[in-house]
Design a protein around this motif. Structure first.
Motif, short mmCIF file in Angstrom:
data_model
loop_
_atom_site.label_atom_id
_atom_site.label_comp_id
_atom_site.label_asym_id
_atom_site.label_seq_id
_atom_site.Cartn_x
_atom_site.Cartn_y
_atom_site.Cartn_z
N ARG A 1 52.24 66.79 82.02
CA ARG A 1 51.95 67.98 82.83
C ARG A 1 51.22 69.06 82.01
NH1 ARG A 1 55.96 65.32 85.12
NH2 ARG A 1 56.40 65.59 87.36
N GLY A 2 50.83 68.70 80.77
CA GLY A 2 49.96 69.57 80.01
C GLY A 2 50.62 70.37 78.92
N GLN A 3 51.94 70.28 78.76
CA GLN A 3 52.58 71.04 77.70
C GLN A 3 52.36 70.38 76.34
OE1 GLN A 3 56.78 71.74 78.75
NE2 GLN A 3 56.21 73.87 79.16
N TYR A 4 52.30 71.19 75.31
CA TYR A 4 52.40 70.71 73.95
C TYR A 4 53.87 70.45 73.65
CZ TYR A 4 47.59 71.75 72.51
OH TYR A 4 46.22 71.76 72.36
N ILE A 5 54.13 69.38 72.92
CA ILE A 5 55.51 69.04 72.55
C ILE A 5 55.70 69.35 71.07
CG2 ILE A 5 57.27 67.25 72.44
CD1 ILE A 5 56.33 68.04 75.30
N MET A 6 56.60 70.29 70.80
CA MET A 6 56.97 70.57 69.42
C MET A 6 58.10 69.63 69.03
SD MET A 6 56.85 74.71 69.17
CE MET A 6 55.43 75.66 69.72
N ILE A 7 57.81 68.71 68.13
CA ILE A 7 58.82 67.76 67.67
C ILE A 7 59.66 68.46 66.62
CG2 ILE A 7 59.23 65.53 66.58
CD1 ILE A 7 56.59 64.58 67.79
N ARG A 8 60.92 68.70 66.98
CA ARG A 8 61.81 69.52 66.16
C ARG A 8 62.69 68.66 65.27
NH1 ARG A 8 65.94 73.08 69.55
NH2 ARG A 8 66.34 70.99 70.37
N GLU A 9 62.70 69.01 64.00
CA GLU A 9 63.62 68.38 63.04
C GLU A 9 64.11 69.50 62.13
OE1 GLU A 9 65.54 64.78 61.53
OE2 GLU A 9 64.51 65.34 63.40
N GLY A 10 65.22 70.10 62.52
CA GLY A 10 65.77 71.21 61.78
C GLY A 10 67.16 70.90 61.28
N THR A 11 67.97 71.93 61.18
CA THR A 11 69.36 71.76 60.76
C THR A 11 70.28 71.57 61.95
OG1 THR A 11 68.98 73.09 58.78
CG2 THR A 11 71.26 72.78 59.45
N ALA A 12 70.10 72.41 62.96
CA ALA A 12 70.99 72.35 64.12
C ALA A 12 70.63 71.22 65.07
CB ALA A 12 70.96 73.69 64.86
N ALA A 13 69.34 70.93 65.21
CA ALA A 13 68.90 69.90 66.17
C ALA A 13 67.83 69.04 65.51
CB ALA A 13 68.38 70.54 67.44
N ARG A 14 67.96 67.73 65.70
CA ARG A 14 67.03 66.79 65.08
C ARG A 14 66.53 65.82 66.15
NH1 ARG A 14 71.50 67.01 61.40
NH2 ARG A 14 70.93 68.13 59.48
N ASN A 15 65.26 65.92 66.49
CA ASN A 15 64.71 65.12 67.58
C ASN A 15 63.60 64.18 67.15
OD1 ASN A 15 64.93 68.27 69.12
ND2 ASN A 15 66.37 66.63 69.55
N LEU A 16 63.31 64.10 65.85
CA LEU A 16 62.21 63.27 65.39
C LEU A 16 62.42 61.81 65.74
CD1 LEU A 16 59.56 62.88 63.81
CD2 LEU A 16 60.93 62.74 61.72
N ALA A 17 63.61 61.29 65.54
CA ALA A 17 63.86 59.87 65.80
C ALA A 17 63.56 59.52 67.26
CB ALA A 17 65.31 59.52 65.46
N ALA A 18 63.96 60.38 68.18
CA ALA A 18 63.74 60.11 69.60
C ALA A 18 62.27 60.26 69.99
CB ALA A 18 64.60 61.04 70.44
N LEU A 19 61.56 61.18 69.33
CA LEU A 19 60.21 61.52 69.77
C LEU A 19 59.11 60.94 68.90
CD1 LEU A 19 60.69 65.28 70.77
CD2 LEU A 19 61.11 63.21 72.12
N ALA A 20 59.46 60.24 67.83
CA ALA A 20 58.44 59.64 66.96
C ALA A 20 57.45 58.75 67.72
CB ALA A 20 59.11 58.87 65.82
#
Length: 569
Positions: free
Chosen positions: A245-264
């Motif tokens: 739908r046109g959004q940029y996706i910021m792939i977050r890998e921080g301390t509180a939340a880690r989403n790289l594995a799901a979004l790689a």
């Protein structure tokens, strides 16, 4: 005004003349990085050439001579790394200390949302952060907080409308409106929320999103309102729905939340052009032990098989493109000479960092970080943000049955675990309280917490998202009062109490969120406090402070506690 403008034009023309003279070879460059293997983010190749630098810009790429020349054989040059979304306050350190931590990891720019300090100090919090980041050797760029407070159910230090923040759009380091967490307000036509979006758009600025789990027509409505990105995707399907739908996706890998594995899987030629990296929250230990955006690149390449050049582009060019940062994110003529030298495209060990053509880090040695000058009035305000009377055990007692917030190890979401009539250590049910600390209203929300593991004593913190009231959990009311009063007395921070006395903690004297101490010392005290909390029984998989800090955030499911009581999100 006209004289000032004319002067700026003359200076700009002179700088361009010097740049073009060096680019054509008629004059030597100030600095030439000879035989440089560099990542060309436009052709997806590693190219070899001399990089000619004049002032803070790249003049040319090819064969050049310079007043100074450095042989770059055996190294790979990258554009300076960019964090697309972070709250600097999450480091618990002053902005200067944060920069001292991330610059050696190749970060040359961050886009920060001063949401945390603004919830405490109002617009003076934005002023404070702008002054405290001026002139640092990492460009700290800003998005204006969109939700202060996060919801009408919160009690924060201020309530900001679009009018309150509008003048800040004129600041050269303000890029737009930060994460719009009130997606319900967007999709249901809240005039105050939509006015903030309209004002940002009239200024020609970006609008960031925060809409976990939003789908279908409501997602369409949210994006139609002008919101261009999201950093809250935790599944591939959710990210794809927003990306298509046109959004940029910021792939977050921080301390509180880690989403790289799901979004790689997004980091492929098909999708990667709409992806960038961010950390959101980065705590001291993570910064010191793992790194920053360089850590995400390493994880993407070595753990998830991402093409190294795609990973580099997500950390550089794509962030610059999304935020309309012309002249950043690439190694090319006219671009800022923000450069990172790494040993190779597998380990990504940072060896040198140039900011604006000046080498600020080389093989373990960091140049001095200037201390920005914060005005005396703002500094005094930031160090005096606790307005709450001392508490007694009676303030935490109740005869009512109250809801039980269930903690989830490794997550910041919670569950609704029914009700309880009192503390029950056998069932791991503790009392939790959130105390209003900005205006001395006397409001205290009470509930119970399950899964924290504490067997005795109490833990309290003034880092309590997003309104940053005082949150305390304990095995009994006497210990809770002792912990809360310790935080009040020290004007903010974290404390662990056992037997009515503090046994470990960190003073966070800047708005109750950040410390004036060096990052290494903050980390030492924080890790000691974690160890003491573990001795008192805090469960494995539960960060005693970070996880606790989210139990008062009423925009994340399922059950939360505010100063007004329990909220079923």
């Amino acid at each position: 005004m006209q004289d000032s403008y004319n002067g700026a034009v003359r200076r700009g023309a002179a700088a361009r003349k010097r740049l073009t003279e060096a680019a054509t070879g008629r004059q030597k460059a100030d600095l030439v990085l000879k035989n440089a293997s560099y990542v060309n983010v436009f052709t997806d190749q590693v190219s070899v050439a001399d990089i000619a630098i004049v002032g803070d810009r790249i003049a040319g790429i090819g064969s050049y001579e310079g007043e100074r020349e450095l042989d770059m054989t055996g190294k790979v040059l990258l554009p300076g790394l960019i964090d697309g979304h972070i709250h600097l306050e999450s480091s618990l350190a002053s902005p200067g200390e944060f920069v001292r931590a991330v610059l050696p990891h190749g970060t040359t720019a961050v886009v920060t949302d001063p949401h945390e300090i603004t919830n405490v100090m109002g617009t003076e919090g934005i002023d404070y952060m702008l002054e405290a980041t001026e002139g640092l050797p990492v460009d700290v760029l800003f998005l204006l907080p969109s939700c202060v407070p996060a919801t009408p159910m919160d009690e924060s230090g201020a309530e900001l409308s679009w009018r309150d923040i509008d003048s800040f759009y004129d600041h050269p380091r303000v890029l737009g409106l930060a994460e719009m967490m009130n997606y319900y307000g967007v999709t249901h036509g809240d005039e105050g929320v939509l006015s903030k979006l309209a004002a940002a758009q009239l200024h020609g600025k970006r609008m960031d999103g925060h809409a976990p789990g939003l789908t279908g027509r409501e997602l369409d409505a949210y994006i139609a309102a002008g919101i261009g990105s999201d950093h809250e995707c935790s599944t591939l399907d959710e990210a794809l729905a927003k990306l298509e739908r046109g959004q940029y996706i910021m792939i977050r890998e921080g301390t509180a939340a880690r989403n790289l594995a799901a979004l790689a899987p997004l980091l492929t030629p098909q999708y990667a052009s709409r992806c960038l990296f961010c950390t959101d929250d980065k705590h001291p230990n993570d910064l010191l032990e793992k790194g920053h955006i360089d850590y995400i690149i390493r994880e993407a390449v070595n753990r998830h098989g991402v093409d190294p050049i795609i990973a580099v582009k997500a950390a550089t060019l794509h962030a610059a493109q999304y935020f309309r940062l012309d002249g950043r994110g690439a190694i090319a003529p006219g671009y800022l000479a923000d450069l990172v030298a790494v040993d190779d495209l597998t380990s990504f060990r940072v060896q040198q960092v140039w900011k604006g053509g000046v080498c600020r880090y080389e093989n373990g040695t960091l140049s001095d970080i200037p201390k920005p000058q914060v005005s005396a009035d703002l500094d005094e305000l930031a160090h005096d943000t606790f307005h709450v009377s001392p508490l007694t055990p009676e303030d935490f007692r109740t005869e009512e049955s109250l809801g039980v917030i269930g903690m989830v190890p490794g997550e910041i979401v919670s569950t609704d675990n029914g009700t309880a009539d009192g503390v029950d250590l056998e069932r791991d049910i503790l009392k939790i309280a959130v105390i209003e600390r900005h205006h001395n209203t006397g409001h205290i929300g009470l509930g119970y917490l399950q899964g924290y593991g504490l067997k005795r004593g109490a833990v309290a913190t003034s880092v309590a998202h997003d309104s940053h009231n005082l949150i305390v959990v304990g095995a009994d009311e006497t210990e809770m009062a002792a912990a809360a009063n310790q935080i009040i007395a020290q004007h903010g921070g974290i404390t662990v109490v056992d037997g009515g006395r503090p046994v470990a903690g960190v003073v966070l004297e800047i708005a109750g969120l950040m410390s004036d101490l060096p990052l290494e010392e903050i980390n030492r005290r924080l890790e000691d406090a974690k160890a003491k909390a573990a001795e008192l029984g805090v469960s494995d998989g539960i960060d005693p402070f970070m996880t606790l800090s989210f139990m008062s955030l009423p925009v994340i499911p399922t059950l939360r506690l505010t100063t007004r009581g329990l909220v079923r999100v």
